[in-house]
Design a protein around this motif. Structure first.
Motif, PDB file in Angstrom:
ATOM      1  N   GLY A 414      66.646  -0.267  74.036  1.00 50.92           N
ATOM      2  CA  GLY A 414      66.296   1.036  73.464  1.00 50.92           C
ATOM      3  C   GLY A 414      66.356   1.024  71.950  1.00 50.92           C
ATOM      4  O   GLY A 414      65.496   1.611  71.275  1.00 50.92           O
ATOM      5  N   GLN A 417      63.330  -0.858  70.642  1.00 53.46           N
ATOM      6  CA  GLN A 417      62.084  -0.099  70.744  1.00 53.46           C
ATOM      7  C   GLN A 417      62.020   0.989  69.685  1.00 53.46           C
ATOM      8  O   GLN A 417      60.968   1.217  69.074  1.00 53.46           O
ATOM      9  CB  GLN A 417      61.946   0.509  72.147  1.00 53.46           C
ATOM     10  CG  GLN A 417      60.569   1.070  72.453  1.00 53.46           C
ATOM     11  CD  GLN A 417      59.476   0.014  72.427  1.00 53.46           C
ATOM     12  OE1 GLN A 417      59.105  -0.507  71.369  1.00 53.46           O
ATOM     13  NE2 GLN A 417      58.959  -0.311  73.589  1.00 53.46           N
ATOM     14  N   THR A 438      57.772   1.762  77.720  1.00 50.75           N
ATOM     15  CA  THR A 438      59.058   1.969  78.401  1.00 50.75           C
ATOM     16  C   THR A 438      59.230   1.088  79.632  1.00 50.75           C
ATOM     17  O   THR A 438      60.227   1.206  80.334  1.00 50.75           O
ATOM     18  CB  THR A 438      59.200   3.446  78.840  1.00 50.75           C
ATOM     19  OG1 THR A 438      58.167   3.768  79.780  1.00 50.75           O
ATOM     20  CG2 THR A 438      59.107   4.385  77.651  1.00 50.75           C
ATOM     21  N   ARG A 446      64.461   5.009  78.809  1.00 54.59           N
ATOM     22  CA  ARG A 446      63.058   5.422  78.866  1.00 54.59           C
ATOM     23  C   ARG A 446      62.912   6.887  78.465  1.00 54.59           C
ATOM     24  O   ARG A 446      62.040   7.246  77.651  1.00 54.59           O
ATOM     25  CB  ARG A 446      62.515   5.229  80.288  1.00 54.59           C
ATOM     26  CG  ARG A 446      61.074   5.711  80.476  1.00 54.59           C
ATOM     27  CD  ARG A 446      60.746   5.912  81.945  1.00 54.59           C
ATOM     28  NE  ARG A 446      61.506   7.024  82.510  1.00 54.59           N
ATOM     29  CZ  ARG A 446      61.553   7.321  83.800  1.00 54.59           C
ATOM     30  NH1 ARG A 446      60.901   6.585  84.666  1.00 54.59           N
ATOM     31  NH2 ARG A 446      62.253   8.351  84.232  1.00 54.59           N
TER      32      ARG A 446
END
Length: 498
Positions: A414, A417, A438, A446
């Motif tokens: 996470g 990202q 995701t 996500r």
């Protein structure tokens, strides 16, 4: 079989996990579940003997790099201390890994067919045997002579599965083997992995409880740096009032994010924003995209939903300028009814499915952003006033010196990202392209990323195009949902989440 005894892993001063022990006998599948960043993939790399670092006898939290203690045996070979030659021999013959749809796990200079054929002995039947192997693992004929860079995530996943199973390994490690697949191809992959399951030991690393329920005999939960629960999969997933940690985690992962329900909005004939006009594309003589036309306004999202191999990744690469346009135009209209102009690829930014592979692993968080700023200033897409602290706040990341000094390789899924999203924002894009953003994340992470995309659309009037095979992602982000299949873009079928 696999046997792990009192395995501990550190990286620098940080404990990744400690005192992990389990066994996977022949004929069984053990599911190792845990959130993104919990250390599951690092454990798999230890079992394969490919994690760089050193073995220590006692806890060593003051060293550099990876250190580990304990034992990790595969077919009687301790992969933590065995000679490299013995480890390589095991990986060539009886130990295989299926990773999650990574194109760099394949040779970029070989076609799909060449990858499969080189596993087989030289003979007059080599071609026919390779074709039979491709058919067995659901690799379509249309991609046999294509190179990895032109494949979708789902197509890569099918190739990796075929390569891993072709030699009938005795031990198989599966690291999120179906995350890149749509529902139909996922069912085929599970069937392929179940065939011959009784003849090998399988370790399934996943955050997907449904996949664990389908494949696993037993489960262990990696949480807060240790195994917190274990038992038969049926008992842990099915029985009412079962194990507390599993049910607490399941309740979290099933909460989800509510579908976006946009209010009615009359659109002008020629709305502002990104305009795609009559885009078509061929690969190796095959038409993979046919007459694609669409538009997305600032502050809104076009969700392009569809199965693996339908053309989603190809369209994403074309929009970002990673592949040359053959037919059609990509335009930007500054305001309603205005004359559109050619949209330069630098005005669009890509957020990929695999954030760790999209950044140099050795670079710090600060270096990733500073490097993007230097590049953007060179091409005139960013000024000198980009504030790193403010950028980090926009994507809900810490801006302390300690966090900015962390290596990209050490971030959770996470965090990585969100860092790629921050890097994309450096260029002040008009539109962001998110290709399965995701798919590699657990459900909680996500939802965090989906909420971040929603906020960026609302607060910064960012246009967003998201490509996904996950109907929940399409419904959570899409003001307009389209279905891309066999290269054609259509209105989304009703009941997309069904």
């Amino acid at each position: 079989m696999i046997r792990v005894d009192h395995l501990c892993l550190w990286h620098g001063p940080r404990t990744i996990f400690r005192d992990v022990s389990f066994e996977v006998p022949k004929g069984q599948t053990l599911a190792l579940l845990g959130a993104s960043g919990s250390g599951k993939t690092s454990l798999a790399r230890l079992l394969l003997g490919v994690l760089p670092g050193r073995h220590v006898k006692t806890a060593d939290q003051n060293g550099d790099g990876f250190r580990w203690s304990g034992r990790a045996e595969v077919l009687g070979v301790d992969m933590l201390e065995a000679p490299l030659a013995e480890q390589r021999k095991l990986r060539r013959t009886d130990l295989s890994l299926i990773v999650q749809a990574l194109s760099d796990a394949l040779n970029p200079h070989q076609t799909v067919f060449q990858h499969v054929a080189e596993l087989l002995p030289h003979s007059r039947r080599r071609t026919s045997l390779a074709l039979a192997l491709c058919k067995r693992f659901n690799i379509p004929e249309r991609i046999l002579h294509r190179y990895p860079a032109t494949l979708s995530g789902g197509e890569i996943q099918r190739v990796l599965t075929a390569l891993a199973l072709a030699r009938d390994p005795q031990v198989l490690i599966l690291d999120e083997p179906t995350a890149a697949l749509d529902h139909g191809n996922r069912a085929l992959a599970v069937a392929a992995l179940s065939a011959g399951q009784a003849q090998r030991s399988q370790l399934l690393i996943t955050h997907d409880f449904d996949l664990a329920a389908q494949m696993a005999d037993r489960m262990v939960i990696l949480h807060d740096k240790q195994l917190v629960d274990r038992g038969p999969a049926v008992e842990m997933l099915m029985q009412p009032g079962g194990r507390a940690v599993v049910h607490r985690t399941r309740a979290t992962t099933q909460r989800g994010i509510a579908p976006l329900v946009p209010g009615p909005e009359p659109l002008p004939t020629s709305p502002s924003g990104l305009v795609i006009q009559r885009l078509s594309h061929q690969q190796t003589g095959t038409l993979v995209l046919r007459d694609i036309s669409a538009a997305v306004r600032p502050g809104r999202c076009l969700a392009i939903f569809g199965p693996s191999g339908g053309g989603k990744s190809t369209l994403a690469r074309l929009l970002c300028g990673y592949e040359r346009l053959q037919t059609g135009r990509i335009l930007w209209r500054a305001r309603d009814e205005a004359q559109p102009r050619i949209c330069h690829p630098q005005e669009l930014a890509l957020v990929s499915q695999h954030p760790h592979r999209a950044m140099a692993r050795h670079m710090s968080v600060r270096d990733v952003l500073s490097d993007a700023m230097r590049l953007c200033r060179r091409i005139g897409r960013a000024g000198h006033d980009v504030d790193i602290a403010g950028l980090m706040q926009r994507v809900d990341l810490p801006h302390s010196g300690a966090f900015l000094s962390r290596r990209a390789a050490d971030l959770s899924g996470g965090e990585a990202q969100r860092l790629t999203i921050a890097r994309a924002l450096v260029s002040r894009p008009r539109c962001m392209i998110a290709d399965e953003p995701t798919a590699s994340l657990d459900s909680d992470t996500r939802d965090t990323i989906l909420k971040l995309f929603r906020r960026l659309m609302a607060q910064e009037q960012l246009a967003l195009i998201v490509f996904t095979h996950d109907p929940k992602v399409a419904e959570a982000l899409g003001h307009d949902i389209r279905f891309l299949s066999e290269g054609q873009l259509r209105l989304s079928p009703s009941g997309v989440a069904a």
